[in-house]
Design a protein around this motif. Structure first.
Motif, PDB file in Angstrom:
ATOM      1  N   VAL A   8       0.830  -1.207   0.000  1.00  0.00           N
ATOM      2  CA  VAL A   8       0.000   0.000   0.000  1.00  0.00           C
ATOM      3  C   VAL A   8       0.867   1.260   0.000  1.00  0.00           C
ATOM      4  N   LEU A   9       1.896   1.295   0.821  1.00  0.00           N
ATOM      5  CA  LEU A   9       2.788   2.452   0.834  1.00  0.00           C
ATOM      6  C   LEU A   9       3.442   2.648  -0.536  1.00  0.00           C
ATOM      7  N   GLY A  10       3.896   1.559  -1.128  1.00  0.00           N
ATOM      8  CA  GLY A  10       4.550   1.654  -2.430  1.00  0.00           C
ATOM      9  C   GLY A  10       3.608   2.109  -3.524  1.00  0.00           C
ATOM     10  N   ALA A  11       2.371   1.617  -3.488  1.00  0.00           N
ATOM     11  CA  ALA A  11       1.395   1.997  -4.508  1.00  0.00           C
ATOM     12  C   ALA A  11       1.037   3.470  -4.402  1.00  0.00           C
ATOM     13  N   GLY A  16       1.907   9.501  -6.167  1.00  0.00           N
ATOM     14  CA  GLY A  16       2.013  10.831  -5.564  1.00  0.00           C
ATOM     15  C   GLY A  16       0.830  11.049  -4.640  1.00  0.00           C
ATOM     16  N   ARG A  17      -0.364  11.026  -5.206  1.00  0.00           N
ATOM     17  CA  ARG A  17      -1.614  11.029  -4.445  1.00  0.00           C
ATOM     18  C   ARG A  17      -2.556  10.028  -5.087  1.00  0.00           C
ATOM     19  N   ALA A  18      -3.209   9.227  -4.268  1.00  0.00           N
ATOM     20  CA  ALA A  18      -4.101   8.206  -4.817  1.00  0.00           C
ATOM     21  C   ALA A  18      -5.227   7.929  -3.844  1.00  0.00           C
ATOM     22  N   GLY A  54       0.439   8.524  10.804  1.00  0.00           N
ATOM     23  CA  GLY A  54       1.265   9.590  10.229  1.00  0.00           C
ATOM     24  C   GLY A  54       2.121   9.153   9.059  1.00  0.00           C
ATOM     25  N   LEU A  55       1.886   7.950   8.529  1.00  0.00           N
ATOM     26  CA  LEU A  55       2.646   7.472   7.387  1.00  0.00           C
ATOM     27  C   LEU A  55       2.039   7.958   6.072  1.00  0.00           C
ATOM     28  N   LEU A  56       0.743   8.227   6.114  1.00  0.00           N
ATOM     29  CA  LEU A  56       0.028   8.769   4.970  1.00  0.00           C
ATOM     30  C   LEU A  56      -0.736  10.013   5.398  1.00  0.00           C
ATOM     31  N   LEU A  57      -0.900  10.926   4.462  1.00  0.00           N
ATOM     32  CA  LEU A  57      -1.683  12.130   4.703  1.00  0.00           C
ATOM     33  C   LEU A  57      -2.979  12.003   3.914  1.00  0.00           C
ATOM     34  N   ALA A  58      -4.118  12.120   4.599  1.00  0.00           N
ATOM     35  CA  ALA A  58      -5.419  11.960   3.950  1.00  0.00           C
ATOM     36  C   ALA A  58      -5.942  13.320   3.498  1.00  0.00           C
ATOM     37  N   GLY A  80       6.337   8.174   6.280  1.00  0.00           N
ATOM     38  CA  GLY A  80       5.888   7.025   5.512  1.00  0.00           C
ATOM     39  C   GLY A  80       6.941   6.549   4.525  1.00  0.00           C
ATOM     40  N   THR A  81       7.626   7.494   3.899  1.00  0.00           N
ATOM     41  CA  THR A  81       8.694   7.134   2.960  1.00  0.00           C
ATOM     42  C   THR A  81       9.822   6.407   3.680  1.00  0.00           C
TER      43      THR A  81
END
Length: 213
Positions: A8-11, A16-18, A54-58, A80-81
């Protein structure tokens, strides 16, 4: 390590944003629903959980002009990176990763620099050799497994798996040393993602409540 976190992190990072359905569509395009635990429910759950961590920003987006519901788009953070690259490195180095975790890391190996990827794979070979050595302290492959009864087949499986793993890793190292693939810092790498509006020939077609969010 769970493959779903890495996938999921890689996708998300590749886009960029998904939004969640884009991530699901990518993973089904890669066949990840067949060889990993990347099912719709686990994908959407992972997105929400990693946003909380905090690994992804919604990002909340506006409803579409066609009247569809608003979607949540996700963007990978610096934290997240760091987590993502750490998972790739760990999966490539550790000899005892589950096949789906290793497969996930291979799908993102080009996000590393070539020399780092080679170092990690060489470390993997050493780890396999050390593990094989520990097994053969109790079991001598040349003597055959039957000396230990049918239990010897367990050690025989381990030794054969180690030998196959080392052979495969050395082959990959040789290909990368020979210039195969485009790694970080070398130009635009291959991206196995669908173009906007492109049909996914491998989609399951099964709807999930999270598809519209």
């Amino acid at each position: 390590m769970s493959a779903i976190r890495l996938l999921v992190l890689g996708a998300v990072r590749q886009h960029g944003r998904a939004h969640g359905y884009q991530v699901r569509n990518d993973l089904e395009y890669w066949g990840a629903h067949e060889w990993s635990n990347a099912k719709p429910g686990s994908i959407y759950h992972a997105l929400k959980q990693m946003a909380k961590q905090g690994l992804l920003l919604a990002h909340e987006t506006a409803p579409s002009t066609a009247g569809g519901p608003p979607r949540t788009e996700y963007e990978i953070t610096d934290k997240g990176t760091e987590e993502y690259l750490g998972l790739v490195r760990e999966a490539l180095t550790s000899y005892d990763q589950k096949p789906d975790v290793l497969a996930s890391a291979l799908g993102f190996i080009v996000d590393l620099e070539r020399e780092e990827a080679l170092k990690l794979l060489r470390d993997r070979v050493r780890s396999i050799q050390e593990w094989r050595k520990s097994v053969t302290e109790y079991y001598t492959p040349e003597g055959g497994p039957d000396r230990l009864g049918h239990i010897g087949e367990i050690m025989n499986l381990w030794v054969h798996s180690a030998d196959a793993g080392e052979e495969w890793t050395r082959g990959l190292i040789e290909r990368i040393e020979g210039g195969a693939y485009t790694f970080a810092g070398e130009g635009e790498p291959f991206r196995g993602v669908l173009a906007e509006g492109q049909a996914n020939p491998y989609a399951t077609g099964t709807r999930h409540p999270g598809d519209d969010r």
